[in-house]
Write a protein that holds these residues in place. Structure first.
Motif, short mmCIF file in Angstrom:
data_model
loop_
_atom_site.label_atom_id
_atom_site.label_comp_id
_atom_site.label_asym_id
_atom_site.label_seq_id
_atom_site.Cartn_x
_atom_site.Cartn_y
_atom_site.Cartn_z
N THR A 101 0.85 -1.19 0.00
CA THR A 101 0.00 0.00 0.00
C THR A 101 0.88 1.24 0.00
O THR A 101 1.75 1.38 0.85
N ASP A 103 0.63 5.30 0.27
CA ASP A 103 -0.23 6.43 0.57
C ASP A 103 0.64 7.63 0.91
O ASP A 103 1.86 7.51 1.07
N GLU A 104 0.00 8.79 1.01
CA GLU A 104 0.71 10.04 1.25
C GLU A 104 -0.21 10.98 2.01
O GLU A 104 -0.78 11.92 1.46
N PRO A 105 -0.42 10.72 3.28
CA PRO A 105 -1.42 11.45 4.06
C PRO A 105 -1.21 12.96 4.09
O PRO A 105 -2.16 13.71 4.28
N SER A 109 -5.78 11.73 0.34
CA SER A 109 -6.35 10.55 0.98
C SER A 109 -6.29 9.35 0.04
O SER A 109 -6.67 8.24 0.42
N SER A 110 -5.81 9.55 -1.18
CA SER A 110 -5.71 8.47 -2.16
C SER A 110 -4.72 7.42 -1.69
O SER A 110 -3.66 7.73 -1.15
N ARG A 111 -5.06 6.15 -1.88
CA ARG A 111 -4.21 5.03 -1.52
C ARG A 111 -4.14 4.07 -2.70
O ARG A 111 -5.16 3.72 -3.28
N ASP A 315 -6.12 3.60 -7.82
CA ASP A 315 -6.17 3.68 -6.36
C ASP A 315 -7.36 2.87 -5.86
O ASP A 315 -8.05 2.20 -6.64
N THR A 316 -7.61 2.91 -4.56
CA THR A 316 -8.66 2.09 -3.99
C THR A 316 -10.06 2.53 -4.40
O THR A 316 -11.03 1.80 -4.18
#
Length: 359
Positions: A101, A103-105, A109-111, A315-316
């Protein structure tokens, strides 16, 4: 940024099965349905997604398959699942491995949850290369390996990424800026200056293969613009050959426009139309993780493509995401500030996309 192991779904690539039967003539899918019971399973050439023959095979067996558009070789399990994809004329290979996974908080919010591991082979792929010793040695080393691939390297420069240093104490990874602040920045002007390359980020001089030596600028230390970021990931870290300025020999050029127009790799989505009205691609389904994507975001100069990123996959939420270094976010990101990172839909970057290349 984090890269966590998590079960995901394998990346699937578009294929169609055309069987060589009765003197190597191609039969249509409809004819093949009538022949499957009596025809042996053999290597095929395909270009429609996931159409498989009905011939049952062991899940432990592996088969090579030749695909079109672009010409490539795919290694499958006996169940038809893709293990790896190798494109003719490219060194980029996409291998299926443990799920991760990304991500880049800090910016989005995209993962992205993926089983794709994108690596550079030591040689350009050609039809039949699976029989060559260099490939057998390379594949044995990297199939199933969790050593850093191009995706892992790319996320070592996003906001908050920890500093990593080499044996000489030079920081080679960690949170990167895009470039120094633009002294003329303001309304209608870029907030940060371009032209920061990997040697600026490192703060060390670098001599290219043609003998050209580039010295870093102190103001650009720890900075990489969009093309500098790609050169850092694919070139300095991945060891793809680099040129100094554009047009100075074989290798990855300095600018996004130079990369898009170079002979390096394979054009997956060709630039179409004429300047300044290059056409947006009608379809991007041919993209696979690791592809370089090129954009025209500014009206001037009319013929120049001015932005580049690396495609990550869906992405998810099902959006097609890329990562790049951006002025507005000040460095590498897959975030949405200053323009969506999505290639699908009608967002800023989706409408600015013009071409794609597989190195």
């Amino acid at each position: 940024m984090s890269a966590k192991s998590k079960r995901g779904r394998p990346v699937l690539h578009g294929v169609t099965v055309l069987s060589l039967l009765a003197g190597s003539a191609y039969f249509t899918v409809e004819l093949r349905k009538d022949e499957q019971a009596k025809a042996p399973a053999i290597q095929t050439i395909t270009d429609i997604p996931h159409l498989r023959s009905g011939f049952a095979r062991s899940a432990g067996e592996q088969d090579w398959e030749r695909l079109r558009n672009p010409d490539r070789s795919v290694l499958r399990t006996g169940n038809g699942d893709i293990l790896a994809t190798f494109t003719d004329g490219a060194r980029t290979a996409t291998l299926t491995g443990p799920s991760r996974t990304f991500d880049e908080p800090a910016n989005t919010s995209s993962r992205v949850v993926t089983q794709s591991w994108v690596r550079l082979m030591p040689e350009v792929w050609t039809k039949g290369a699976e029989k060559e010793q260099w490939f057998k040695d390379w594949f044995k080393e990297y199939n199933g390996s969790e050593r850093d691939d191009l995706f892992a390297i790319a996320f070592q420069y996003v906001e908050g990424a920890p500093v990593r240093t080499d044996d000489e104490g030079v920081p080679y990874a960690g949170d990167a800026d895009y470039g120094p602040l633009n002294p003329n920045g303001g309304e209608g002007e870029a907030p940060r200056l371009e032209e920061s390359d990997f040697y600026d980020y490192l703060g060390v001089s670098y001599t290219f293969r043609d003998g050209t030596t580039k010295k870093p600028e102190a103001a650009r230390y720890r900075s990489i613009d969009c093309s500098g970021y790609i050169r850092t990931v694919f070139g300095y870290r991945g060891r793809y050959p680099l040129t100094a300025p554009d047009g100075t020999g074989a290798g990855l050029p300095r600018t996004a426009d130079g990369m898009a127009r170079s002979t390096a790799g394979v054009d997956i989505i060709e630039l179409s139309g004429s300047a300044p009205h290059y056409e947006r691609p009608k379809s991007i389904s041919v993209l696979q993780p690791g592809d370089l994507v090129f954009f025209k975001t500014e009206p001037r100069p009319e013929s120049r493509l001015d932005h580049i990123g690396m495609y990550l996959g869906p992405d998810t939420e099902g959006h097609q995401i890329f990562i790049s270094s951006r002025k507005e976010v000040n460095g590498p990101t897959m975030g949405d500030e200053g323009g969506s990172s999505r290639l699908n839909g009608d967002g800023y970057y989706a409408t600015a996309l013009r071409s794609a290349k597989r190195l």
